[in-house]
Design an enzyme around this catalytic site. Structure first.
Site, PDB file in Angstrom:
ATOM      1  N   GLY C 200       1.144  -1.390   0.088  1.00 19.30           N
ATOM      2  CA  GLY C 200       0.299   0.222   0.299  1.00 19.30           C
ATOM      3  C   GLY C 200       0.545   1.383  -0.251  1.00 19.30           C
ATOM      4  O   GLY C 200       1.754   1.504  -0.717  1.00 19.30           O
ATOM      5  N   LEU C 226      -4.263  -5.220  -5.002  1.00 19.65           N
ATOM      6  CA  LEU C 226      -2.876  -4.369  -4.304  1.00 19.65           C
ATOM      7  C   LEU C 226      -1.502  -5.158  -4.016  1.00 19.65           C
ATOM      8  O   LEU C 226      -1.333  -5.297  -2.856  1.00 19.65           O
ATOM      9  CB  LEU C 226      -3.334  -3.219  -3.891  1.00 19.65           C
ATOM     10  CG  LEU C 226      -2.290  -2.132  -4.157  1.00 19.65           C
ATOM     11  CD1 LEU C 226      -2.406  -1.176  -4.977  1.00 19.65           C
ATOM     12  CD2 LEU C 226      -2.899  -1.037  -2.836  1.00 19.65           C
ATOM     13  N   ASP C 227      -0.995  -5.032  -4.443  1.00 24.40           N
ATOM     14  CA  ASP C 227       0.842  -5.822  -4.421  1.00 24.40           C
ATOM     15  C   ASP C 227       0.208  -6.754  -3.780  1.00 24.40           C
ATOM     16  O   ASP C 227       0.854  -7.376  -2.171  1.00 24.40           O
ATOM     17  CB  ASP C 227       1.019  -4.540  -3.272  1.00 24.40           C
ATOM     18  CG  ASP C 227       0.985  -3.354  -3.644  1.00 24.40           C
ATOM     19  OD1 ASP C 227       1.345  -3.053  -4.643  1.00 24.40           O
ATOM     20  OD2 ASP C 227       1.144  -2.423  -2.422  1.00 24.40           O
ATOM     21  N   ASP C 228      -0.427  -8.336  -4.452  1.00 23.25           N
ATOM     22  CA  ASP C 228      -0.226  -9.718  -3.709  1.00 23.25           C
ATOM     23  C   ASP C 228      -0.236 -10.111  -4.820  1.00 23.25           C
ATOM     24  O   ASP C 228      -0.308 -11.561  -5.136  1.00 23.25           O
ATOM     25  CB  ASP C 228      -2.305  -9.573  -3.236  1.00 23.25           C
ATOM     26  CG  ASP C 228      -1.937 -10.577  -2.704  1.00 23.25           C
ATOM     27  OD1 ASP C 228      -1.268 -10.503  -1.685  1.00 23.25           O
ATOM     28  OD2 ASP C 228      -2.619 -11.170  -2.805  1.00 23.25           O
TER      29      ASP C 228
END
Lengths: 283, 283, 283, 283
Positions: C200, C226-228
């Site tokens: 994040g 997100l960002d995964d």
């Protein structure tokens, strides 16, 4: 530019020197922000770096500090942080280090620097220099007989530009012993190996032949003896049997860029002191 | 012990060799788990390692594979994974590498190894050896005149113990060229520097004198020329001007232990092939 | 461009698959240069990458390989190496990753790439794009209500340019789940933390608050969450209590540049296969 | 034991504090060997560590320094270097950290430590403890209802042994908030992940699931909130898709051992000061 001052000292190790220096700074109204010190175990030389917010002006401080320094046989200098340092960059055909330094300079990553001259024996750096607004001097490789003359011309340009630091950004020409002596501790070179391994020519080829499992880059002050000056920063990266010489060159470029930039930044912050063949790096 | 088999091959590079080898393994009922290959760009030699679950027994497999190998001029060997490898460890006064290897062995960290002999020219390793249940042989440093005799006695012990791998765990004695030749690619040494820098004696002292910013350790096969054999694994760690020689020694111990153990583990897994002065490491 | 071909395969693990694939390539006259494989221990899926010098043309090879692939339920694709890959780069105000990628592209460090579009929500990338001879599209951040429309316009441009890979070079806008799904495994993002730590916003601030002693950068395929997405490459660098948030940002830039470039290079070489939440990276 | 003294200070940042402290030490006849300082940019708290060769005895120095400290609202402590620090080690079934610490202690790698107690909820540490000549206390995992009682007994033993530092060498039991508070900044834990990623149970399994390309280890002071205390040291190591969870565990052991030992050594040298959620590490 930051308004801090930096005081750098070298003297024989003795009782009370930290207190004497710290008191001198305090007595002048200065507020100490950072203080680092080191005593070389062999030479018993004492090294110190103080960063402080000054209250006095430069000449008052220097006048007040001079007798303290004399009493303890100090070699010392003070740098007022609002004066940018004039930097010259020498390069050759490969421009990865040059373009990296210019990018950093333009993006605030080399605080305290002002690039005043770029010179190269190839013309490949010209476009980069012009895009960065720095003057470029092209000096093609001279006949052996004209080398000394060419170096003299280069030195004239450096002096004219008021250069205080010369960065050899993969500048492949050997500088004369006289030049290295006159610019002692003010010329930073990047060598593309983990020194002292693979000094001299074609280090990636040497590394490939030897079959090492890590390659390296070393930033050091240039001295008369090639690749033998005091080392400021070194880095390594893993390689394997799958890597060709060209892969080593490519991987090495990233090492060289970061290692040279680190050394230049440390120098600009007055965090590097030379102690014989070694450096004291107050990072 | 795992029930897998490992096939190691070296031959001239040629079209169809991967298919030929993979088919030979499949035709024998084997299930390929890992396949790695490499062609040396200079010598055009081809290297391959296959790990497979065999169905045939060893002699059937070898009989079936021999003509394929011959047709392509292969140097090859196959190791059935249920036979432990007999390992001898030579040490000297410093025991950090010995104790580390023994700890790993006892804790399942060196799968496929059986430590069959520990020998040292100091007695400091005896307690460690006994605690690990391994026989210890003490051979004090001999007069120069008796060195050859002592090495012969050591070699007799190694042969008697059926040693297949000799690990020099900071064994500070130089082995003869003849010994190195007879045990070629089966003696792993740990040198406490980033080779080829600081070969020979007292590398941490050399590193300190030179003022390097990283120290290293190198695990390599021993050859007749000191510290010049094919490198299997290397590691580095940062140091600074604050570090004394003793600090380098301490930091270096951690590097040495891990680097040597890594090289031994790779060898035990048959993941290291020697290609001239270099190694191919299928990790 | 190299004239090699790359065959990528995913299928259920089964006996004989390596031999079948290697034989198919050999039978078509191909000379295998590299072969890598991996079986996921959980899913029992088999992954393979072959690089070979082809003799047949592409359509002949594909026609010959299709029945073999069908018999073993393979998902597969083959890339003929003489076709450059069309790459789009999205950026925001910070351009260190953009300028690094362009530098590498221009200096032969991203073989097989052709940068066909650069787009940003700030105009700062324009000069870099123009200097590199790549078209630049400026799309200022839209009102929340117009975001979907803007993304649609962006996607139209990407399709029009024939983009095969989208690199988010510190593009700070969140892409919709639909976009991520349509461009699955073809959008590489660089996140400025060691994921999954500090996903994040403002990861360097988070890292500073937590007092970590290392910072990181992670390159991953973008997914709806997100960002995964599956991580391709990660790097870390040491920091200390002396580092301010600004120091972390500066140090982090070097990590981000190198980590993103590494991931893009691996993708361009078809060395990355996605296996659920993980990647198989044949480096 | 070294005959040096260490003075540790925390106070509000103010002009003249370095000079005041350095002068106090000099006036007492002390010779400053190392001086480090740091000002937290958020809290404006000033931290300092001085190492000096004392001339005065401890009580004279403390008497002289107390008024200076009071005037500047200092929290401070001084440690005379000839007193060893009494260390307790708690462990569980896995003993790699315990055996590593004991090896270091016995080989002079943890100067200033005296291991006065080893306790574990498994008996696996007993042999190691006995070989090192340290008392071992076996406390099998208690029923939930008896946990508080068991912790009280443990604390009684720690107090009885005069423990000044408690090292959790992969001690898998959660300590109560009260215990953490009473032993604040004196309990060092090793967590087998790169915190804050993968806090809590089974971090290597979490790392495997997430598909990270680096694993880590974090040494930190234990606080009431699990794995959330101030971090002293962190390290990472590369992993790949080839690594199973068991491979991560094995690679991680080497990280854990070295990271924990580094943190313990720094603590023993009084080089770690706690500043809110962060540490100041004067290395």
């Amino acid at each position: 530019m930051s308004a801090t001052a930096r005081l750098l000292i070298e003297c024989p190790d003795a009782r009370g020197v930290v207190a004497a220096v710290a008191s001198a700074v305090s007595d002048s109204g200065g507020n100490i922000l950072e203080a680092d010190q080191h005593t070389d175990p062999d030479s018993r030389r004492f090294f110190m770096r103080l960063e402080f917010e000054p209250e006095a002006d430069r000449s008052s401080f220097e006048a007040a500090f001079a007798p303290i320094a004399e009493a303890r046989q100090m070699a010392w200098r003070v740098r007022w942080g609002d004066t940018p340092r004039r930097v010259a960059i020498l390069c050759s055909r490969e421009t990865h280090c040059l373009s990296d330094l210019l990018w950093r300079w333009q993006n605030g990553d080399l605080p305290g620097a002002e690039v005043v001259l770029i010179a190269g024996n190839h013309d490949t750096g010209r476009a980069l220099a012009e895009a960065a607004g720095a003057p470029f001097h092209h000096a093609p490789i001279a006949h052996q007989s004209a080398k000394a003359e060419q170096e003299a011309e280069l030195e004239r340009l450096l002096n004219e530009a008021g250069a205080e630091l010369v960065v050899l950004a993969r500048y492949m020409q050997v500088l004369s012993a006289g030049f290295c002596e006159r610019w002692r501790d003010r010329v930073i070179n990047i060598h593309h190996s983990f020194l002292p391994a693979f000094a001299g020519a074609r280090p990636y080829h040497q590394a490939f032949e030897r079959g090492v499992k890590l390659i390296g880059a070393s930033a050091h002050y240039a001295t008369a003896e090639l690749d033998d000056g005091p080392i400021i920063a070194q880095r390594t990266a893993p390689v394997s049997h799958r890597d060709t010489v060209q892969d080593l060159v490519r991987t090495g470029r990233d090492l060289e860029r970061v290692t040279l930039a680190e050394a230049v930044r440390l120098h600009l912050q007055d965090k590097v002191l030379v102690s014989g063949r070694r450096t004291v790096v107050f990072d």
